[in-house]
Design a protein around this motif. Structure first.
Motif, PDB file in Angstrom:
ATOM      1  N   ALA A   1       8.233  -2.592 -28.301  1.00 11.87           N
ATOM      2  CA  ALA A   1       7.490  -2.107 -29.476  1.00 11.87           C
ATOM      3  C   ALA A   1       6.057  -1.713 -29.110  1.00 11.87           C
ATOM      4  O   ALA A   1       5.137  -1.860 -29.910  1.00 11.87           O
ATOM      5  CB  ALA A   1       7.503  -3.146 -30.593  1.00 11.87           C
ATOM      6  N   GLY A   2       5.883  -1.242 -27.890  1.00 16.64           N
ATOM      7  CA  GLY A   2       4.571  -0.758 -27.473  1.00 16.64           C
ATOM      8  C   GLY A   2       3.681  -1.824 -26.870  1.00 16.64           C
ATOM      9  O   GLY A   2       2.540  -1.557 -26.499  1.00 16.64           O
ATOM     10  N   TYR A   3       4.191  -3.041 -26.735  1.00 15.38           N
ATOM     11  CA  TYR A   3       3.363  -4.166 -26.238  1.00 15.38           C
ATOM     12  C   TYR A   3       2.934  -3.952 -24.789  1.00 15.38           C
ATOM     13  O   TYR A   3       1.783  -4.193 -24.423  1.00 15.38           O
ATOM     14  CB  TYR A   3       4.184  -5.450 -26.379  1.00 15.38           C
ATOM     15  N   ASP A   4       3.893  -3.530 -23.935  1.00 15.94           N
ATOM     16  CA  ASP A   4       3.620  -3.421 -22.500  1.00 15.94           C
ATOM     17  C   ASP A   4       2.757  -2.201 -22.186  1.00 15.94           C
ATOM     18  O   ASP A   4       3.048  -1.089 -22.623  1.00 15.94           O
ATOM     19  CB  ASP A   4       4.935  -3.304 -21.722  1.00 15.94           C
ATOM     20  N   ILE A   5       1.716  -2.450 -21.408  1.00 16.53           N
ATOM     21  CA  ILE A   5       0.790  -1.371 -21.048  1.00 16.53           C
ATOM     22  C   ILE A   5       1.012  -0.985 -19.580  1.00 16.53           C
ATOM     23  O   ILE A   5       0.904  -1.847 -18.696  1.00 16.53           O
ATOM     24  CB  ILE A   5      -0.672  -1.835 -21.244  1.00 16.53           C
ATOM     25  N   PRO A   6       1.354   0.280 -19.312  1.00 13.86           N
ATOM     26  CA  PRO A   6       1.517   0.679 -17.907  1.00 13.86           C
ATOM     27  C   PRO A   6       0.159   0.722 -17.202  1.00 13.86           C
ATOM     28  O   PRO A   6      -0.864   0.966 -17.836  1.00 13.86           O
ATOM     29  CB  PRO A   6       2.138   2.070 -18.002  1.00 13.86           C
ATOM     30  N   PRO A   7       0.161   0.491 -15.898  1.00 10.06           N
ATOM     31  CA  PRO A   7      -1.129   0.447 -15.196  1.00 10.06           C
ATOM     32  C   PRO A   7      -1.742   1.824 -14.959  1.00 10.06           C
ATOM     33  O   PRO A   7      -2.950   1.922 -14.739  1.00 10.06           O
ATOM     34  CB  PRO A   7      -0.773  -0.215 -13.858  1.00 10.06           C
ATOM     35  N   PHE A   8      -0.920   2.859 -14.997  1.00 14.28           N
ATOM     36  CA  PHE A   8      -1.428   4.201 -14.686  1.00 14.28           C
ATOM     37  C   PHE A   8      -2.017   4.846 -15.938  1.00 14.28           C
ATOM     38  O   PHE A   8      -1.350   4.915 -16.974  1.00 14.28           O
ATOM     39  CB  PHE A   8      -0.315   5.076 -14.096  1.00 14.28           C
ATOM     40  N   ILE A   9      -3.236   5.317 -15.796  1.00 16.78           N
ATOM     41  CA  ILE A   9      -3.943   5.871 -16.952  1.00 16.78           C
ATOM     42  C   ILE A   9      -3.172   7.056 -17.538  1.00 16.78           C
ATOM     43  O   ILE A   9      -3.146   7.264 -18.750  1.00 16.78           O
ATOM     44  CB  ILE A   9      -5.383   6.271 -16.540  1.00 16.78           C
ATOM     45  N   SER A  10      -2.495   7.807 -16.649  1.00 17.22           N
ATOM     46  CA  SER A  10      -1.757   8.996 -17.112  1.00 17.22           C
ATOM     47  C   SER A  10      -0.573   8.628 -18.009  1.00 17.22           C
ATOM     48  O   SER A  10       0.004   9.496 -18.654  1.00 17.22           O
ATOM     49  CB  SER A  10      -1.253   9.783 -15.905  1.00 17.22           C
ATOM     50  N   MET A  11      -0.200   7.367 -18.035  1.00 18.69           N
ATOM     51  CA  MET A  11       0.969   6.964 -18.839  1.00 18.69           C
ATOM     52  C   MET A  11       0.574   6.457 -20.226  1.00 18.69           C
ATOM     53  O   MET A  11       1.411   5.893 -20.937  1.00 18.69           O
ATOM     54  CB  MET A  11       1.756   5.876 -18.108  1.00 18.69           C
ATOM     55  N   ASN A  12      -0.684   6.600 -20.586  1.00 13.33           N
ATOM     56  CA  ASN A  12      -1.125   6.077 -21.878  1.00 13.33           C
ATOM     57  C   ASN A  12      -0.761   7.002 -23.042  1.00 13.33           C
ATOM     58  O   ASN A  12      -1.421   6.984 -24.088  1.00 13.33           O
ATOM     59  CB  ASN A  12      -2.642   5.827 -21.866  1.00 13.33           C
TER      60      ASN A  12
ATOM     61  N   THR B   1       0.473   6.434  -6.868  1.00  7.80           N
ATOM     62  CA  THR B   1      -0.786   7.065  -7.309  1.00  7.80           C
ATOM     63  C   THR B   1      -0.775   8.571  -7.007  1.00  7.80           C
ATOM     64  O   THR B   1      -1.390   9.349  -7.728  1.00  7.80           O
ATOM     65  CB  THR B   1      -2.014   6.414  -6.637  1.00  7.80           C
ATOM     66  N   ALA B   2      -0.039   8.967  -5.967  1.00  8.85           N
ATOM     67  CA  ALA B   2       0.077  10.407  -5.698  1.00  8.85           C
ATOM     68  C   ALA B   2       0.799  11.088  -6.849  1.00  8.85           C
ATOM     69  O   ALA B   2       0.496  12.218  -7.217  1.00  8.85           O
ATOM     70  CB  ALA B   2       0.825  10.618  -4.388  1.00  8.85           C
ATOM     71  N   LYS B   3       1.764  10.372  -7.434  1.00 12.96           N
ATOM     72  CA  LYS B   3       2.549  10.955  -8.533  1.00 12.96           C
ATOM     73  C   LYS B   3       1.848  10.848  -9.878  1.00 12.96           C
ATOM     74  O   LYS B   3       1.860  11.769 -10.682  1.00 12.96           O
ATOM     75  CB  LYS B   3       3.888  10.204  -8.630  1.00 12.96           C
ATOM     76  N   TYR B   4       1.246   9.670 -10.147  1.00 17.06           N
ATOM     77  CA  TYR B   4       0.765   9.392 -11.499  1.00 17.06           C
ATOM     78  C   TYR B   4      -0.752   9.257 -11.631  1.00 17.06           C
ATOM     79  O   TYR B   4      -1.250   8.945 -12.706  1.00 17.06           O
ATOM     80  CB  TYR B   4       1.421   8.101 -12.026  1.00 17.06           C
ATOM     81  N   GLY B   5      -1.459   9.415 -10.552  1.00 23.85           N
ATOM     82  CA  GLY B   5      -2.916   9.304 -10.637  1.00 23.85           C
ATOM     83  C   GLY B   5      -3.381   7.862 -10.504  1.00 23.85           C
ATOM     84  O   GLY B   5      -2.590   6.959 -10.203  1.00 23.85           O
ATOM     85  N   PRO B   6      -4.673   7.616 -10.773  1.00 20.04           N
ATOM     86  CA  PRO B   6      -5.225   6.278 -10.517  1.00 20.04           C
ATOM     87  C   PRO B   6      -4.747   5.228 -11.518  1.00 20.04           C
ATOM     88  O   PRO B   6      -4.355   5.556 -12.634  1.00 20.04           O
ATOM     89  CB  PRO B   6      -6.740   6.497 -10.672  1.00 20.04           C
ATOM     90  N   VAL B   7      -4.810   3.975 -11.066  1.00 23.93           N
ATOM     91  CA  VAL B   7      -4.509   2.863 -11.977  1.00 23.93           C
ATOM     92  C   VAL B   7      -5.819   2.438 -12.635  1.00 23.93           C
ATOM     93  O   VAL B   7      -6.908   2.783 -12.168  1.00 23.93           O
ATOM     94  CB  VAL B   7      -3.889   1.656 -11.250  1.00 23.93           C
TER      95      VAL B   7
ATOM     96  N   ASP C   1       0.827  -1.213   0.000  1.00 28.19           N
ATOM     97  CA  ASP C   1       0.000   0.000   0.000  1.00 28.19           C
ATOM     98  C   ASP C   1       0.857   1.258   0.000  1.00 28.19           C
ATOM     99  O   ASP C   1       0.531   2.238  -0.672  1.00 28.19           O
ATOM    100  CB  ASP C   1      -0.924   0.002   1.225  1.00 28.19           C
ATOM    101  N   ASP C   2       1.957   1.233   0.773  1.00 30.26           N
ATOM    102  CA  ASP C   2       2.813   2.422   0.848  1.00 30.26           C
ATOM    103  C   ASP C   2       3.379   2.778  -0.528  1.00 30.26           C
ATOM    104  O   ASP C   2       3.371   3.942  -0.932  1.00 30.26           O
ATOM    105  CB  ASP C   2       3.931   2.201   1.877  1.00 30.26           C
ATOM    106  N   VAL C   3       3.810   1.761  -1.269  1.00 33.18           N
ATOM    107  CA  VAL C   3       4.368   2.026  -2.604  1.00 33.18           C
ATOM    108  C   VAL C   3       3.274   2.541  -3.526  1.00 33.18           C
ATOM    109  O   VAL C   3       3.457   3.530  -4.248  1.00 33.18           O
ATOM    110  CB  VAL C   3       5.000   0.741  -3.193  1.00 33.18           C
ATOM    111  N   MET C   4       2.112   1.883  -3.493  1.00 33.31           N
ATOM    112  CA  MET C   4       1.024   2.287  -4.381  1.00 33.31           C
ATOM    113  C   MET C   4       0.525   3.695  -4.042  1.00 33.31           C
ATOM    114  O   MET C   4       0.135   4.452  -4.938  1.00 33.31           O
ATOM    115  CB  MET C   4      -0.136   1.288  -4.304  1.00 33.31           C
ATOM    116  N   GLN C   5       0.572   4.011  -2.752  1.00 33.52           N
ATOM    117  CA  GLN C   5       0.143   5.354  -2.336  1.00 33.52           C
ATOM    118  C   GLN C   5       1.060   6.423  -2.955  1.00 33.52           C
ATOM    119  O   GLN C   5       0.594   7.418  -3.504  1.00 33.52           O
ATOM    120  CB  GLN C   5       0.220   5.433  -0.824  1.00 33.52           C
ATOM    121  N   ARG C   6       2.353   6.164  -2.891  1.00 36.03           N
ATOM    122  CA  ARG C   6       3.300   7.142  -3.460  1.00 36.03           C
ATOM    123  C   ARG C   6       3.155   7.204  -4.973  1.00 36.03           C
ATOM    124  O   ARG C   6       3.186   8.294  -5.562  1.00 36.03           O
ATOM    125  CB  ARG C   6       4.734   6.755  -3.075  1.00 36.03           C
TER     126      ARG C   6
END
Lengths: 452, 310
Positions: free
Chosen positions: A360-371, A122-128, A115-120
């Motif tokens: 080649a673009g295959y991997d999708i990051p979990p954070f919506i802001s990284m799309n 999501t604070a930086k990159y927004g929701p997953v 939770d501590d890692v996810m909290q930091r």
């Protein structure tokens, strides 16, 4: 001083002690790694994908005076599942492992909460993306971090020429490589899709949609069901099959589409749809860009006509199949703190972009802001072919996991037994009525629920 | 030898041995010590895994408390599980019968060709059995491939419509049986060939003098002489075929609609893929009573015949 004379043996012993002490302390003195983290990451389909992970880990290790040992575990033959289960049983093995879709929920009691890692993060990159939360957050706690490497979406990959020629749809105009929807995009729904499937099948280029028990089959059908709001189990694990009009509507649409598919789709695996597209026999598949990448290499004429675009929408919205990986830390690991730091580093934007770009673009990051990584705009030919692979704001789409929102420990059983594709197969292949097939589904779900 | 079965020298010749020494000299102690390695192997590689599997099958899905026979109850009430039982029996019995018949026929053919050429044929016919099955099944999968089947390509030459080998339930069942028979028939062939070679030639000569036909020689000489080896090979093959995993896993993954699942593939799907290890263990353990029934009848027949011969 007579009594304190040093013997030859004492001098040699003291000398050896000094040498040994110096040797043993040397790593600390000269800044050598003092911590070893053993990681078992997913062996990427794209060879460069592994190299990116290795480089990032080495980079973090140098900065933090840690020795990061990286193993890549293949999912071929379910080797990664066997490894996870073996390590869970023996309570020994790696510190960090890549967990496929359902495994964090299955092993939540053995995983360190993050939770501590996810909290930091999501604070930086927004929701997953919500589907990642459904799978990775158990009992209100994050038990694993949604990974970048290996996570994929399953949008449509179409043949522009065949769709134009036989279905009369200009898919590139509908979904251009821009942040806007083109003309006709609002009509890109399952009804339009079924008509296009009929047209292409008549022309000899049927859609390549698997209907077996592998993930590509379960995922595309799961996305269709979700877009109709057709849940078969609720959040508490109660079957919701009986009298479910939305489910019936979804089943009827799935039956209609599957009647337009090749007669052997019931045996297709996750590679069969790729082959159908690459060989030029199919006008549409649901897949990450790996099929297009292979087509670009093996059949450039086909690759140049491929275009990735969102899944059709249903009455309840647009959903795309999501097959994520997670990074988890075993609770028997002795380096839990450094392991968390490493995973936080691998999840930051620069590391995520490095992973996505090398695959080649295959991997999708979990954070919506990284799309919005650059790689999806520049890959080609045709340039922009995978622009619509990640979910963009104008898609109005969400990620979908088949059999959600059922509790993951039950959903995983329904998923791996491919109950949704079997439901359709019973109607189309075994000529059962919709009611008979739905009654069978309810019995199977009750069996799953009973065992917990 | 002393009445207690020890190997000790006469008491008068040596000082009185301690009880530990006497124990060590007993024949039963020596026999026990000599069988210890075997006992250790059986305990470690058979008894412990079997006991652990039974223990696992009695846990709940999270494996944190005993559910006793719940997993077995759920399986007994599951339609899919009974489908798997039926399919496993169909697969094993059909494949073993076909392997036995083909193996017997091949052994006869080989037995009757001159010794000079026999070795070449024997070597060639053994090839399917010596290739790792996962690898050879992959070759078969390419031939049955839904889209690019080479068998269908050949059929198309003679205007036969393409067969959905792995997509249609009965064809899929036939396909997995074909591959298993192809793989296993050479084993039967080599066993039966060895048995044929051990039948005394005088019996055939005597039968010929009595005017026996070829069929009568087979019926009254060959088969009775081979009955034990046939029983043992059938039992051995039944066990191995029942527990088969790789052929179905590679060819059909249990599909379509679970109609080709066997115990092993279903146990893997339930236990490893679906994260329900206790129920997967319960599926595997269901094989035990079925195989025990087969083994009982076959071994009883072997024992009876041995007694008759004695």
């Amino acid at each position: 001083m007579a009594g304190k004379d040093l013997s030859r043996r004492a001098v040699l012993g003291a000398g050896a002690g000094v040498v040994a002490a110096g040797t043993l302390s040397a790593p600390a003195v000269f800044g050598q790694p003092t911590t070893t983290i053993r990681c078992g990451f997913w062996d990427h389909w794209v060879p460069a994908g592994n190299e990116a992970m290795r480089r990032l880990c080495a980079q973090w290790g140098e900065r933090n005076r840690a020795n990061v040992v990286v193993d890549f575990i293949t999912s071929v033959g379910n080797q990664n599942l066997l490894t996870i289960n073996a390590q869970a049983q023996s309570r020994s093995g790696h510190d960090i492992l890549s967990f496929p879709t359902w495994e964090p929920a299955a092993h939540q009691r053995l995983l360190v909460p993050v939770d501590d890692v996810m909290q930091r993060l999501t604070a930086k990159y927004g929701p997953v993306t919500p589907a990642a939360e459904y799978l990775g957050k158990q009992g209100g706690r994050w038990v694993a971090i949604p990974a970048v490497s290996g996570t994929q979406l399953k949008p449509a990959c179409v043949r522009l020429d065949l769709m134009q020629q036989h279905a009369g749809l200009d898919m590139r105009a509908m979904w251009p490589a821009e942040d806007r929807a083109g003309p006709g995009a609002d009509q890109w729904n399952w009804e339009t899709f079924a008509r296009a499937a009929e047209a292409c099948n008549r022309a000899g280029f049927p859609f390549g949609l698997p209907m077996g028990s592998f993930t590509d089959a379960v995922d595309w059908l799961g996305a269709l069901f979700t877009s109709y709001g057709a849940n078969v189990m609720d959040e508490r694990g109660n079957p919701t099959v009986r009298g479910n009009a939305k489910l019936r509507a979804a089943v009827e649409m799935a039956v209609r589409i599957s009647r337009q598919l090749p007669n052997d789709v019931w045996a297709w695996d996750d590679a069969a749809n790729n082959r159908a597209l690459i060989s030029g026999r199919s006008a549409l598949i649901f897949n990450p860009p790996s099929a297009w990448v292979s087509a670009r290499r093996d059949n450039p004429a086909v690759g140049a006509q491929c275009w990735t675009l969102p899944v059709p929408s249903g009455p309840e919205g647009r959903f795309v199949g999501y097959l994520p990986y997670f990074w988890g830390i075993w609770n028997f690991s002795r380096v839990q703190g450094p392991a968390k730091e490493l995973l936080e580093f691998l999840s930051d934007r620069a590391s995520a972009e490095a992973q996505t770009s090398t695959s080649a673009g295959y991997d999708i990051p979990p954070f919506i802001s990284m799309n919005d990584f650059q790689v999806w705009a520049t890959e080609g030919p045709p340039v922009g072919t995978v622009y619509n692979y990640p979910i963009r704001a104008h898609h109005n789409a969400r990620t979908s996991v088949a059999f959600a929102p059922a509790p993951p420990q039950m959903a995983v059983q329904a998923y791996n037994q491919a109950l949704n594709t079997k439901l359709i197969a019973r109607i189309v292949q075994a000529n059962e009525t919709v009611d008979q097939a739905l009654a069978w589904l309810e019995r199977e779900l009750n069996t799953i629920r009973r065992g917990g | 030898m002393p009445a207690d079965g020890t190997l000790a020298a006469p008491v008068s010749a040596a000082p009185r041995a301690s009880s530990l020494q006497r124990l060590a000299r007993r024949r039963s102690t020596i026999a026990f010590v000599m069988t210890l390695p075997l006992i250790a192997v059986i305990a470690g590689l058979v008894a412990y895994p079997a006991g652990y599997a039974i223990y696992l099958s009695m846990l709940n899905r999270r494996m944190d408390e005993f559910a006793w026979f719940l997993n077995y109850e759920i399986l007994v009430e599951s339609e899919t599980f009974w489908l798997v039982v039926w399919q496993s029996c169909l697969f094993a019995v059909t494949a073993v019968v076909l392997k036995a018949l083909i193996g017997f026929w091949l052994a006869h053919m080989l037995h009757h060709i001159p010794t000079k050429g026999q070795r070449k044929w024997r070597g060639m016919l053994l090839v399917p059995w010596v290739i790792p099955p996962a690898l050879s099944t992959l070759g078969w999968w390419w031939m049955f491939d839904p889209t690019y089947s080479s068998i269908n390509w050949l059929l198309a030459i003679i205007a036969v419509p393409p067969v959905p080998w792995l997509g249609e339930p009965w064809w899929a069942r036939v396909s997995v049986i074909i591959v298993n028979v192809w793989y296993g028939a050479p084993f039967f062939m080599i066993m039966y060939l060895a048995a044929l070679k051990s039948v005394p030639e005088q019996l055939y000569e005597a039968a010929a003098i009595d005017g026996a036909t070829g069929w009568q020689r087979l019926r009254y000489v060959t088969l009775p002489m081979m009955r034990n080896i046939i029983s043992i090979t059938v039992l051995f093959s039944l066990i191995v075929t029942f527990a088969n995993y790789d052929i179905v896993r590679v060819l059909t993954n249990g599909g379509p609609r679970d109609l080709t699942h066997l115990f092993a593939t279903y146990a893997f799907q339930v236990g490893i893929l679906s994260g329900n290890i206790p129920r997967g263990a319960a599926v595997s353990l269901f094989m035990l009573p079925l195989l025990a029934v087969f083994a009982f009848f076959i071994l009883r027949g072997v024992t009876r015949r041995n007694k008759e011969m004695a």
